[in-house]
Design an enzyme around this catalytic site. Structure first.
Site, PDB file in Angstrom:
ATOM      1  N   ASP A  39     -16.261 -57.049 -26.776  1.00  0.00           N
ATOM      2  CA  ASP A  39     -17.814 -56.750 -27.316  1.00  0.00           C
ATOM      3  C   ASP A  39     -18.768 -57.677 -26.834  1.00  0.00           C
ATOM      4  O   ASP A  39     -19.971 -57.571 -26.843  1.00  0.00           O
ATOM      5  CB  ASP A  39     -17.887 -57.077 -28.961  1.00  0.00           C
ATOM      6  CG  ASP A  39     -17.231 -58.363 -29.418  1.00  0.00           C
ATOM      7  OD1 ASP A  39     -16.489 -58.790 -28.663  1.00  0.00           O
ATOM      8  OD2 ASP A  39     -16.546 -58.128 -30.836  1.00  0.00           O
ATOM      9  N   THR A  43     -10.280 -53.440 -24.003  1.00  0.00           N
ATOM     10  CA  THR A  43      -9.122 -54.726 -24.025  1.00  0.00           C
ATOM     11  C   THR A  43      -8.596 -54.681 -24.873  1.00  0.00           C
ATOM     12  O   THR A  43      -8.400 -53.575 -25.480  1.00  0.00           O
ATOM     13  CB  THR A  43     -10.720 -55.736 -24.766  1.00  0.00           C
ATOM     14  OG1 THR A  43      -9.963 -56.920 -25.524  1.00  0.00           O
ATOM     15  CG2 THR A  43     -10.776 -55.412 -26.411  1.00  0.00           C
ATOM     16  N   ILE A  44      -7.412 -55.691 -24.325  1.00  0.00           N
ATOM     17  CA  ILE A  44      -5.812 -55.487 -25.153  1.00  0.00           C
ATOM     18  C   ILE A  44      -6.326 -55.454 -26.985  1.00  0.00           C
ATOM     19  O   ILE A  44      -5.392 -55.328 -27.916  1.00  0.00           O
ATOM     20  CB  ILE A  44      -4.987 -55.808 -24.579  1.00  0.00           C
ATOM     21  CG1 ILE A  44      -4.915 -57.785 -24.165  1.00  0.00           C
ATOM     22  CG2 ILE A  44      -4.419 -55.476 -22.520  1.00  0.00           C
ATOM     23  CD1 ILE A  44      -4.346 -58.520 -24.074  1.00  0.00           C
ATOM     24  N   ASP A  45      -7.431 -56.453 -27.336  1.00  0.00           N
ATOM     25  CA  ASP A  45      -7.121 -57.088 -28.438  1.00  0.00           C
ATOM     26  C   ASP A  45      -7.434 -56.041 -29.192  1.00  0.00           C
ATOM     27  O   ASP A  45      -7.248 -56.340 -31.197  1.00  0.00           O
ATOM     28  CB  ASP A  45      -8.197 -58.678 -28.636  1.00  0.00           C
ATOM     29  CG  ASP A  45      -7.614 -59.402 -27.315  1.00  0.00           C
ATOM     30  OD1 ASP A  45      -6.931 -59.349 -26.843  1.00  0.00           O
ATOM     31  OD2 ASP A  45      -8.583 -59.962 -27.072  1.00  0.00           O
ATOM     32  N   ARG A 101      13.475 -71.535 -31.275  1.00  0.00           N
ATOM     33  CA  ARG A 101      12.988 -71.177 -29.333  1.00  0.00           C
ATOM     34  C   ARG A 101      11.489 -71.282 -29.866  1.00  0.00           C
ATOM     35  O   ARG A 101      11.008 -69.828 -30.491  1.00  0.00           O
ATOM     36  CB  ARG A 101      13.553 -70.661 -28.810  1.00  0.00           C
ATOM     37  CG  ARG A 101      15.258 -71.619 -28.100  1.00  0.00           C
ATOM     38  CD  ARG A 101      14.985 -72.767 -27.392  1.00  0.00           C
ATOM     39  NE  ARG A 101      15.832 -73.714 -27.136  1.00  0.00           N
ATOM     40  CZ  ARG A 101      16.867 -74.363 -27.986  1.00  0.00           C
ATOM     41  NH1 ARG A 101      16.096 -74.248 -29.137  1.00  0.00           N
ATOM     42  NH2 ARG A 101      18.313 -74.556 -27.344  1.00  0.00           N
TER      43      ARG A 101
END
Ligand code: F6P
Length: 319
Positions: free
Chosen positions: A103, A125-127, A243
């Site tokens: 955007d 976008t990967i998001d 971890r």
């Protein structure tokens, strides 16, 4: 419209190449000339422009990254930058531009449209954090990559009776975290959209320990961060060796999945259709399996619901 440009902007996403291919081939079929604009709005400002032919986009549908390169461009936030972009378009006879990005990139497309160069935005976008569309190009591939990596972490967490705290990308949105979390059987998923406390997480670990559970996956979205510290807290509070792993940019690479290639092809086609009808200042997207398009400014004000039901299912079945 006789000549259009295409650029990719912001973070790269798998499937951007498939979109460039669809834009180029659709436009050529309609008798248009297509100019590739390199390195996002930087290339538009500095005139990095080269014609794309049918064969320029051969053998790219399966490739991650973007053949046009990409960048985040501060200069294009200012009037001087936009005017330089308009100048490049005028110099090369580019009458409309397809912008593939997030955007932030759509704001640039709205500005360029306001200065007389009609633009169409394609969500890449990967998001998946663009509110006007249920789906953004690259999201599926990134989630599958994250899922495979978390599966590998589970092997080692299981072997050592450890807790693996895994941070996935997504900027401020928790969509990747939610979906990879449920797909990988995470004990807890942490996103900005849902309230949580560290105590809640450690309590859940402790209660499942009494039920013969000895290894744990906690998925943390990037917007929350602090995975290293969380792993230390979990170890302190529960006695389970922990971890932290930040998956990082590996989630942006790789060959796009079938879904990303199909959606990229559909949206690339639609974007050119709109330009050929003389429409600009619009973004395309997918809602309930249908291709949709909206005014860019309107799309930037839209809201998208977080899938609380999916979050509740994930919480319910992981114990
Ligand atoms: O928007 C895609 C994304 O990978 C986000 O998930 C992340 O917050 C950001 O880009 C990282 O940006 P950069 O590649 O500039 O570090």
């Amino acid at each position: 419209m006789k000549k259009i440009g295409v650029l990719t902007s912001g973070g790269d996403a798998p499937g951007m190449n498939a979109a460039i291919r669809a834009v180029t081939r659709t436009a050529i079929k309609k008798g248009m000339t297509v100019m590739g604009i390199y390195r996002g709005y930087n290339g538009l400002i500095h005139g990095e422009v080269k014609e794309l032919h049918v064969r320029s986009v051969s053998d790219i549908i399966q490739r991650g990254g973007t053949i046009l390169y990409t960048a985040r461009c501060d200069e294009f936030r200012h009037k001087e930058g936009i005017l330089k972009g308009v100048e490049t378009c005028n110099k090369h006879g580019i009458e409309g531009v397809v912008v593939i990005g997030g955007d932030g990139s759509f704001r640039g497309a709205a500005d360029l449209s306001a200065y007389g160069i009609p633009c169409i935005g394609i969500p890449g976008t990967i998001d998946n954090d663009i509110n006007s569309t249920g789906y953004t190009i690259g999201y599926d591939t990134a989630m599958n990559t994250a899922m495979e990596l978390i599966d590998k972490l589970r092997d080692t967490a299981q072997s050592h009776d450890r807790c693996s705290v895994v941070e996935v990308m997504g900027h401020n949105a928790g969509y990747i975290a939610l979906n990879t979390g449920i797909a990988c059987g995470a004990t807890f998923i942490i996103t900005k959209e849902m309230p949580y406390s560290v105590e809640e997480i450690t309590d859940k670990i402790k209660s499942t320990q009494t039920n013969q559970k000895h290894h744990f996956i906690i998925v943390v979205s990037e917007g929350i961060g602090g995975s290293e510290e969380l792993a230390k807290q979990i170890e302190r509070e529960t006695g389970v060796e922990s971890r932290a792993t930040i998956l990082g940019h590996v989630q942006r690479g790789g060959s796009p999945t079938l879904r990303d290639r199909v959606v990229a092809s559909q949206l690339g086609y639609k974007a050119v259709e709109l330009l050929s009808e003389g429409k600009g200042n619009r973004v395309v997207g997918i809602q309930r399996n249908k291709i949709v398009d909206f005014d860019i400014k309107e799309s930037l004000t839209m809201k998208k619901e977080f899938d609380r039901e999916l979050y509740d299912i994930a919480s319910t079945i992981s114990f």
